[in-house]
Design an enzyme around this catalytic site. Structure first.
Site, mmCIF file in Angstrom:
data_model
loop_
_atom_site.group_PDB
_atom_site.id
_atom_site.type_symbol
_atom_site.label_atom_id
_atom_site.label_comp_id
_atom_site.label_asym_id
_atom_site.label_seq_id
_atom_site.Cartn_x
_atom_site.Cartn_y
_atom_site.Cartn_z
ATOM 1 N N THR A 68 0.839 -1.193 0.000
ATOM 2 C CA THR A 68 0.000 0.000 0.000
ATOM 3 C C THR A 68 0.874 1.243 0.000
ATOM 4 O O THR A 68 2.101 1.156 -0.195
ATOM 5 C CB THR A 68 -1.018 -0.075 1.170
ATOM 6 O OG1 THR A 68 -1.897 1.036 1.085
ATOM 7 C CG2 THR A 68 -0.349 -0.082 2.533
ATOM 8 N N LYS B 250 3.594 1.259 -3.907
ATOM 9 C CA LYS B 250 3.032 0.460 -5.007
ATOM 10 C C LYS B 250 3.873 0.542 -6.281
ATOM 11 O O LYS B 250 4.000 -0.452 -7.007
ATOM 12 C CB LYS B 250 1.587 0.883 -5.292
ATOM 13 C CG LYS B 250 0.623 0.446 -4.180
ATOM 14 C CD LYS B 250 -0.807 0.774 -4.548
ATOM 15 C CE LYS B 250 -1.742 0.407 -3.406
ATOM 16 N NZ LYS B 250 -3.149 0.603 -3.747
ATOM 17 N N ASP C 184 -6.293 -4.034 -7.288
ATOM 18 C CA ASP C 184 -7.144 -2.889 -6.926
ATOM 19 C C ASP C 184 -8.278 -2.695 -7.931
ATOM 20 O O ASP C 184 -9.406 -2.363 -7.553
ATOM 21 C CB ASP C 184 -6.310 -1.604 -6.847
ATOM 22 C CG ASP C 184 -5.570 -1.466 -5.518
ATOM 23 O OD1 ASP C 184 -5.965 -2.110 -4.535
ATOM 24 O OD2 ASP C 184 -4.585 -0.704 -5.467
ATOM 25 N N ALA D 215 -5.289 12.029 -9.666
ATOM 26 C CA ALA D 215 -4.361 11.533 -10.689
ATOM 27 C C ALA D 215 -3.148 10.872 -10.041
ATOM 28 O O ALA D 215 -2.055 10.891 -10.597
ATOM 29 C CB ALA D 215 -3.943 12.675 -11.615
ATOM 30 N N GLY D 216 -3.357 10.291 -8.869
ATOM 31 C CA GLY D 216 -2.300 9.513 -8.230
ATOM 32 C C GLY D 216 -2.377 8.060 -8.702
ATOM 33 O O GLY D 216 -3.050 7.740 -9.699
ATOM 34 N N GLY D 217 -1.699 7.177 -7.973
ATOM 35 C CA GLY D 217 -1.666 5.768 -8.360
ATOM 36 C C GLY D 217 -3.048 5.134 -8.367
ATOM 37 O O GLY D 217 -3.366 4.325 -9.257
ATOM 38 N N ALA E 249 -1.528 18.860 -14.982
ATOM 39 C CA ALA E 249 -0.442 18.185 -15.708
ATOM 40 C C ALA E 249 -0.403 16.691 -15.373
ATOM 41 O O ALA E 249 -0.048 15.868 -16.223
ATOM 42 C CB ALA E 249 0.893 18.841 -15.364
ATOM 43 N N TYR F 126 -12.281 5.379 2.808
ATOM 44 C CA TYR F 126 -13.313 4.849 3.704
ATOM 45 C C TYR F 126 -12.954 5.196 5.141
ATOM 46 O O TYR F 126 -11.805 5.527 5.443
ATOM 47 C CB TYR F 126 -13.458 3.324 3.536
ATOM 48 C CG TYR F 126 -12.158 2.596 3.749
ATOM 49 C CD1 TYR F 126 -11.361 2.251 2.668
ATOM 50 C CD2 TYR F 126 -11.718 2.279 5.026
ATOM 51 C CE1 TYR F 126 -10.153 1.617 2.848
ATOM 52 C CE2 TYR F 126 -10.513 1.635 5.225
ATOM 53 C CZ TYR F 126 -9.726 1.315 4.132
ATOM 54 O OH TYR F 126 -8.533 0.698 4.320
HETATM 55 P P1 NAP Z 1 -1.789 9.910 -4.154
HETATM 56 O O1 NAP Z 1 -0.916 9.295 -5.192
HETATM 57 O O2 NAP Z 1 -1.182 10.615 -2.988
HETATM 58 O O3 NAP Z 1 -2.763 10.946 -4.947
HETATM 59 C C1 NAP Z 1 -3.566 11.825 -4.228
HETATM 60 C C2 NAP Z 1 -4.487 12.584 -5.190
HETATM 61 O O4 NAP Z 1 -5.364 13.394 -4.389
HETATM 62 C C3 NAP Z 1 -3.771 13.540 -6.156
HETATM 63 O O5 NAP Z 1 -4.429 13.496 -7.398
HETATM 64 C C4 NAP Z 1 -3.950 14.898 -5.472
HETATM 65 O O6 NAP Z 1 -3.968 15.972 -6.377
HETATM 66 C C5 NAP Z 1 -5.313 14.725 -4.874
HETATM 67 N N1 NAP Z 1 -5.540 15.643 -3.735
HETATM 68 C C6 NAP Z 1 -4.986 15.567 -2.509
HETATM 69 N N2 NAP Z 1 -5.447 16.571 -1.730
HETATM 70 C C7 NAP Z 1 -6.300 17.298 -2.516
HETATM 71 C C8 NAP Z 1 -7.103 18.452 -2.285
HETATM 72 N N3 NAP Z 1 -7.112 19.068 -1.080
HETATM 73 N N4 NAP Z 1 -7.879 18.900 -3.292
HETATM 74 C C9 NAP Z 1 -7.879 18.283 -4.500
HETATM 75 N N5 NAP Z 1 -7.151 17.188 -4.778
HETATM 76 C C10 NAP Z 1 -6.362 16.698 -3.790
HETATM 77 O O7 NAP Z 1 -2.769 8.825 -3.524
HETATM 78 P P2 NAP Z 1 -3.294 7.453 -4.175
HETATM 79 O O8 NAP Z 1 -2.334 6.355 -3.896
HETATM 80 O O9 NAP Z 1 -3.690 7.692 -5.573
HETATM 81 O O10 NAP Z 1 -4.590 7.174 -3.258
HETATM 82 C C11 NAP Z 1 -5.721 8.037 -3.270
HETATM 83 C C12 NAP Z 1 -6.720 7.589 -2.213
HETATM 84 O O11 NAP Z 1 -7.303 6.328 -2.586
HETATM 85 C C13 NAP Z 1 -6.059 7.372 -0.835
HETATM 86 O O12 NAP Z 1 -6.881 7.959 0.158
HETATM 87 C C14 NAP Z 1 -6.053 5.855 -0.686
HETATM 88 O O13 NAP Z 1 -6.160 5.449 0.675
HETATM 89 C C15 NAP Z 1 -7.307 5.465 -1.463
HETATM 90 N N6 NAP Z 1 -7.269 4.049 -1.933
HETATM 91 C C16 NAP Z 1 -8.226 3.211 -1.492
HETATM 92 C C17 NAP Z 1 -8.232 1.902 -1.916
HETATM 93 C C18 NAP Z 1 -9.310 0.976 -1.428
HETATM 94 O O14 NAP Z 1 -9.146 -0.260 -1.527
HETATM 95 N N7 NAP Z 1 -10.426 1.495 -0.958
HETATM 96 C C19 NAP Z 1 -7.241 1.413 -2.789
HETATM 97 C C20 NAP Z 1 -6.271 2.316 -3.241
HETATM 98 C C21 NAP Z 1 -6.287 3.649 -2.788
HETATM 99 P P3 NAP Z 1 -2.610 16.666 -6.894
HETATM 100 O O15 NAP Z 1 -2.087 15.797 -7.996
HETATM 101 O O16 NAP Z 1 -3.039 18.007 -7.359
HETATM 102 O O17 NAP Z 1 -1.685 16.715 -5.702
#
Ligand code: NAP
Length: 285
Positions: A69, A73, A110, A137-139, A164, A227
């Site tokens: 996690t 990843k 996932d 736009a994260g992972g 971007a 969640y």
């Molecule tokens: P990440 O790579 O850190 O990406 C975070 C994203 O959130 C980026 O696109 C960021 O935008 C955006 N963001 C953060 N704060 C923001 C704000 N205040 N306003 C607007 N956009 C904001 O994280 P990730 O790995 O992709 O994971 C994202 C979420 O999914 C996490 O909370 C994770 O726990 C959850 N998740 C859940 C599961 C599940 O099984 N339920 C599985 C995977 C992930 P910028 O690019 O502009 O910074």
């Protein structure tokens, strides 16, 4: 009574940083107990820049496998000898299997979990029914987009604060993907079959992500990957708008199920792990 740890106990786990909040040990150990397996599932917190050395050290199968996690990843994909197509498409792995011959196999479950969460809400939900909006736009967003594209979604719209990063996903995943900034979200939500929050904005700071749910059609399904012990601000707003909602806990359980099968060679037994997880979240600090 809990089963004793023996010299033959199979070990699997989850690696993340931080990892103490992970629900994966609760879910997998409930399945292990119900299946009567001589196995245990534990949490590991490698040093922030030490994931590669940690995973390399597990070659040969001392540990059967790992879920992976945040923030490891992408590192998990990079360390693997045999990544699956869907892990490569997502640019990330959430599952590593350590084969006895030293090979590291990587997969990404996932996307399976995400689609299982939608199917659990409505078995007739069709991922190909219309445009899908992914906010973030994260992972997690990249994986969600890849999974919906593979399931036949006609169009993926990535909406992100940092435009971007959305552009980069669109460039990687091809012509069915379009990028939008947050200011253009209203156009992205128009005509959507599903809208998915894949940002890390969840239970806290709900004001920081005001999304134009009014622009989504009445039939759209709203899903939040985040969640917690109660509904996220995004799902509260979606329900108030009259949309059907799907939560991140179902996705978590949906990705855990194929992981369990990869570790232990059998599907998980029927246990209400969602109720266990919710009780745990509600009892938490
Ligand atoms: P990440 O790579 O850190 O990406 C975070 C994203 O959130 C980026 O696109 C960021 O935008 C955006 N963001 C953060 N704060 C923001 C704000 N205040 N306003 C607007 N956009 C904001 O994280 P990730 O790995 O992709 O994971 C994202 C979420 O999914 C996490 O909370 C994770 O726990 C959850 N998740 C859940 C599961 C599940 O099984 N339920 C599985 C995977 C992930 P910028 O690019 O502009 O910074």
């Amino acid at each position: 009574m809990s089963r004793p740890i023996t010299g033959a106990t199979l070990v699997a786990g989850v690696a993340g940083s931080p990892v103490a909040h992970s629900l994966s040990p609760l879910v997998h150990n409930a399945w292990i107990a119900a299946a009567g397996l001589d196995a245990v599932y534990v949490a590991f917190a490698p040093h922030a820049d030490g994931f590669r050395a940690f995973a390399e050290g597990l070659r040969g199968g001392a540990v059967r496998g790992l879920n992976v996690t945040i923030p490891f990843k992408a590192d998990a994909l990079a360390v693997a000898d045999r990544p699956s197509d869907r892990a490569r498409r997502a640019g990330a792995a959430n599952l590593l299997i350590f084969e006895a011959d030293g090979t590291i196999v990587a997969d990404n479950t996932d996307g399976i979990g995400l689609l299982a969460a939608f199917a659990g809400h409505d078995p007739k939900f069709d991922p190909a029914a219309g445009p899908v909006v992914v906010v973030g736009a994260g992972g997690a967003a990249r994986g969600a987009a890849a999974a919906f594209l593979a399931a036949g979604a006609p169009e993926l719209r990535i909406v992100n604060r940092t435009r971007a990063k959305a552009d980069a996903i669109a460039l990687d995943l091809g012509s069915r993907v379009q990028a939008f900034g947050l200011a253009e979200a209203t156009a992205a939500f128009a005509g959507a079959a599903a809208v998915i929050n894949a940002t890390s904005v969840g239970l806290t700071d709900p004001q920081s992500l005001a999304l134009p749910l009014h622009a989504a059609p009445d039939r759209a399904v709203a899903m939040d990957m985040v969640y917690g012990r109660s509904r996220t601000a995004f799902l509260v707003a979606a329900a108030a708008r009259g949309l059907a909602t799907v939560d991140g806990l179902d996705m978590l359980i949906g990705q855990a199920s194929p992981s369990f099968e990869a570790f232990f060679g059998r599907p998980p037994p029927p246990v209400d792990v969602r109720a266990l997880a919710l009780a745990h979240l509600q009892a938490g600090p």
